[in-house]
Design a protein around this motif. Structure first.
Motif, PDB file in Angstrom:
ATOM      1  N   LEU A   1       0.832  -1.210   0.000  1.00  0.00           N
ATOM      2  CA  LEU A   1       0.000   0.000   0.000  1.00  0.00           C
ATOM      3  C   LEU A   1       0.864   1.256   0.000  1.00  0.00           C
ATOM      4  O   LEU A   1       0.540   2.255  -0.639  1.00  0.00           O
ATOM      5  CB  LEU A   1      -0.890   0.031   1.244  1.00  0.00           C
ATOM      6  N   LEU A   2       1.968   1.205   0.764  1.00  0.00           N
ATOM      7  CA  LEU A   2       2.831   2.372   0.889  1.00  0.00           C
ATOM      8  C   LEU A   2       3.711   2.564  -0.336  1.00  0.00           C
ATOM      9  O   LEU A   2       4.170   3.664  -0.620  1.00  0.00           O
ATOM     10  CB  LEU A   2       3.721   2.237   2.128  1.00  0.00           C
ATOM     11  N   ALA A   3       3.958   1.465  -1.058  1.00  0.00           N
ATOM     12  CA  ALA A   3       4.945   1.506  -2.137  1.00  0.00           C
ATOM     13  C   ALA A   3       4.364   2.021  -3.446  1.00  0.00           C
ATOM     14  O   ALA A   3       5.088   2.579  -4.273  1.00  0.00           O
ATOM     15  CB  ALA A   3       5.541   0.112  -2.356  1.00  0.00           C
ATOM     16  N   GLU A   4       3.089   1.831  -3.620  1.00  0.00           N
ATOM     17  CA  GLU A   4       2.494   2.149  -4.928  1.00  0.00           C
ATOM     18  C   GLU A   4       1.645   3.402  -4.770  1.00  0.00           C
ATOM     19  O   GLU A   4       0.631   3.389  -4.068  1.00  0.00           O
ATOM     20  CB  GLU A   4       1.655   0.952  -5.376  1.00  0.00           C
ATOM     21  N   ARG A   5       2.068   4.460  -5.425  1.00  0.00           N
ATOM     22  CA  ARG A   5       1.427   5.754  -5.200  1.00  0.00           C
ATOM     23  C   ARG A   5      -0.091   5.723  -5.377  1.00  0.00           C
ATOM     24  O   ARG A   5      -0.837   6.270  -4.567  1.00  0.00           O
ATOM     25  CB  ARG A   5       2.043   6.813  -6.126  1.00  0.00           C
ATOM     26  N   SER A   6      -0.574   5.060  -6.430  1.00  0.00           N
ATOM     27  CA  SER A   6      -2.016   5.082  -6.692  1.00  0.00           C
ATOM     28  C   SER A   6      -2.778   4.329  -5.594  1.00  0.00           C
ATOM     29  O   SER A   6      -3.848   4.760  -5.147  1.00  0.00           O
ATOM     30  CB  SER A   6      -2.317   4.494  -8.066  1.00  0.00           C
TER      31      SER A   6
ATOM     32  N   LEU B   1       7.496   7.642  -9.351  1.00  0.00           N
ATOM     33  CA  LEU B   1       6.771   6.464  -9.846  1.00  0.00           C
ATOM     34  C   LEU B   1       6.634   5.346  -8.814  1.00  0.00           C
ATOM     35  O   LEU B   1       5.898   4.394  -9.036  1.00  0.00           O
ATOM     36  CB  LEU B   1       7.476   5.896 -11.085  1.00  0.00           C
ATOM     37  N   GLY B   2       7.350   5.470  -7.700  1.00  0.00           N
ATOM     38  CA  GLY B   2       7.415   4.334  -6.766  1.00  0.00           C
ATOM     39  C   GLY B   2       8.518   3.385  -7.200  1.00  0.00           C
ATOM     40  O   GLY B   2       8.895   3.354  -8.379  1.00  0.00           O
ATOM     41  N   LEU B   3       9.008   2.612  -6.241  1.00  0.00           N
ATOM     42  CA  LEU B   3      10.177   1.773  -6.506  1.00  0.00           C
ATOM     43  C   LEU B   3       9.902   0.715  -7.566  1.00  0.00           C
ATOM     44  O   LEU B   3      10.758   0.407  -8.391  1.00  0.00           O
ATOM     45  CB  LEU B   3      10.603   1.094  -5.201  1.00  0.00           C
TER      46      LEU B   3
ATOM     47  N   TYR C   1      13.100   8.755   7.949  1.00  0.00           N
ATOM     48  CA  TYR C   1      12.157   7.682   7.656  1.00  0.00           C
ATOM     49  C   TYR C   1      11.039   8.163   6.720  1.00  0.00           C
ATOM     50  O   TYR C   1      10.584   7.410   5.857  1.00  0.00           O
ATOM     51  CB  TYR C   1      11.570   7.111   8.948  1.00  0.00           C
ATOM     52  N   ARG C   2      10.609   9.400   6.876  1.00  0.00           N
ATOM     53  CA  ARG C   2       9.565   9.928   5.976  1.00  0.00           C
ATOM     54  C   ARG C   2      10.097  10.011   4.556  1.00  0.00           C
ATOM     55  O   ARG C   2       9.425   9.616   3.605  1.00  0.00           O
ATOM     56  CB  ARG C   2       9.113  11.322   6.436  1.00  0.00           C
ATOM     57  N   ARG C   3      11.306  10.536   4.441  1.00  0.00           N
ATOM     58  CA  ARG C   3      11.875  10.750   3.116  1.00  0.00           C
ATOM     59  C   ARG C   3      12.184   9.417   2.423  1.00  0.00           C
ATOM     60  O   ARG C   3      12.045   9.302   1.203  1.00  0.00           O
ATOM     61  CB  ARG C   3      13.140  11.605   3.305  1.00  0.00           C
ATOM     62  N   SER C   4      12.595   8.422   3.208  1.00  0.00           N
ATOM     63  CA  SER C   4      13.022   7.163   2.594  1.00  0.00           C
ATOM     64  C   SER C   4      11.884   6.152   2.453  1.00  0.00           C
ATOM     65  O   SER C   4      12.085   5.064   1.923  1.00  0.00           O
ATOM     66  CB  SER C   4      14.164   6.541   3.401  1.00  0.00           C
ATOM     67  N   LEU C   5      10.686   6.527   2.878  1.00  0.00           N
ATOM     68  CA  LEU C   5       9.574   5.577   2.881  1.00  0.00           C
ATOM     69  C   LEU C   5       9.226   4.997   1.498  1.00  0.00           C
ATOM     70  O   LEU C   5       9.021   3.782   1.390  1.00  0.00           O
ATOM     71  CB  LEU C   5       8.336   6.212   3.533  1.00  0.00           C
TER      72      LEU C   5
ATOM     73  N   ALA D   1       6.470   7.978  10.825  1.00  0.00           N
ATOM     74  CA  ALA D   1       6.639   8.291   9.406  1.00  0.00           C
ATOM     75  C   ALA D   1       5.643   7.503   8.558  1.00  0.00           C
ATOM     76  O   ALA D   1       5.068   8.032   7.599  1.00  0.00           O
ATOM     77  CB  ALA D   1       8.074   7.986   8.971  1.00  0.00           C
ATOM     78  N   VAL D   2       5.403   6.248   8.923  1.00  0.00           N
ATOM     79  CA  VAL D   2       4.468   5.408   8.178  1.00  0.00           C
ATOM     80  C   VAL D   2       3.031   5.898   8.368  1.00  0.00           C
ATOM     81  O   VAL D   2       2.265   6.037   7.413  1.00  0.00           O
ATOM     82  CB  VAL D   2       4.603   3.925   8.621  1.00  0.00           C
ATOM     83  N   LEU D   3       2.668   6.184   9.622  1.00  0.00           N
ATOM     84  CA  LEU D   3       1.305   6.656   9.906  1.00  0.00           C
ATOM     85  C   LEU D   3       1.021   7.956   9.156  1.00  0.00           C
ATOM     86  O   LEU D   3      -0.069   8.151   8.611  1.00  0.00           O
ATOM     87  CB  LEU D   3       1.116   6.880  11.408  1.00  0.00           C
TER      88      LEU D   3
END
Lengths: 192, 192
Positions: free
Chosen positions: A102-107, B18-20, B92-96, B164-166
């Protein structure tokens, strides 16, 4: 098992096998032995299906929170927190493929974020409920009067969540961290 | 900027856009204005490139750890931990997007896990280094003799990571949680 439950179970399985990003509705429908049209009849948005997997298929955090709220004044605070911390680590480990996806995929993230904003839900709720448990213990003198229950809840849940993430990346051994987290949280770091 | 640094900067940009999972070497090479062959000359494995992005392009956690180790006996333990916690949350926010991507995609996770096992690195190292700082403060009496520095480090880093995740999932407002985490960690929960 009804169609809806079969779809949720299939989604769980596909996410764990392929990762969330590759868990397409096509793959999930195939694993559930139904059509995509039928899947969409039960879950109009992919986000709803993923939330159902989180809530219904994971070794649940919610029962652990509920159990905790019934423990105010019973056993010791440390014992109650240790049992809860173990449940939290197990839940976070099990749900990691889903939450990371969920966190990895922007959409997906934007869809999930919008859904949480709409429903008022979210991963911060268990922390708030743990804070409420600690506040109730504070009222009866089992937690220090000057302690901050919400910060303590964030520390314990954060350590459990982080532990689950670290265990996915490096081999940390099977040791049980819950007692150390809780003892340190209870005693504090300050010199006596 | 040399070719290698241009590739790392381009990878950072593409991951954030784009996400990883969609950050292919083709996309990254295009953003860097070089060929994929040249990219592979500098980074034979995609994992090496992603690790370079983490280490070289993020508001770094390593300098914050280094600074902390020089603070033993200076300022207060709480002040030092607060400054460190703020740096950790920012990192952690930046590297999420990158860390979530690594965890979400099974093949990336396995490659990254193998690389960490080979190099002895990993996201647990900053926790160990924070534990070392607290142990050094313990030796000079600024942290209680019976405190567990490693568990305290796991609690603080975990709370920063979780925060950072929340924040990526729900709107928690811009409030600064570091002082509350640290004060609670210092004082503990036990009744006085």
């Amino acid at each position: 098992m009804g169609t809806r439950d079969r779809i949720v179970a299939a989604a769980d399985q596909v996410i764990n096998e392929l990762g969330l990003v590759r868990a397409t509705t096509r793959e999930i429908a195939r694993a559930a032995g139904c059509s995509e049209a039928l899947l969409y009849k039960h879950f109009s948005r992919k986000e709803d299906l993923f939330l159902a997997v989180l809530l219904e298929r994971m070794p649940a955090l919610t029962p652990a929170v509920t159990r905790l709220s019934g423990q105010v004044g019973f056993a010791t605070v440390a014992e109650n927190l240790e049992e809860f911390a173990r449940a939290a680590i197990a839940f976070y480990r099990r749900s990691l493929p889903l939450s990371a996806g969920l966190l990895a995929e922007r959409s997906l993230l934007e869809g999930f974020r919008a859904m949480l904003a709409e429903t008022g839900g979210g991963p911060h709720l268990p922390i708030m409920m743990l804070g409420t448990y600690l506040r109730d213990e504070q009222k009866i003198g089992r937690v220090g009067a000057d302690a901050d229950p919400d910060a303590a809840a964030a520390l314990l849940m954060g350590a459990c969540f982080h532990r689950a993430v670290l265990a996915a990346l490096v081999d940390l051994g099977p040791d049980d961290k819950a007692p150390g987290f809780v003892a340190t949280l209870m005693a504090g770091l300050g010199p006596r």
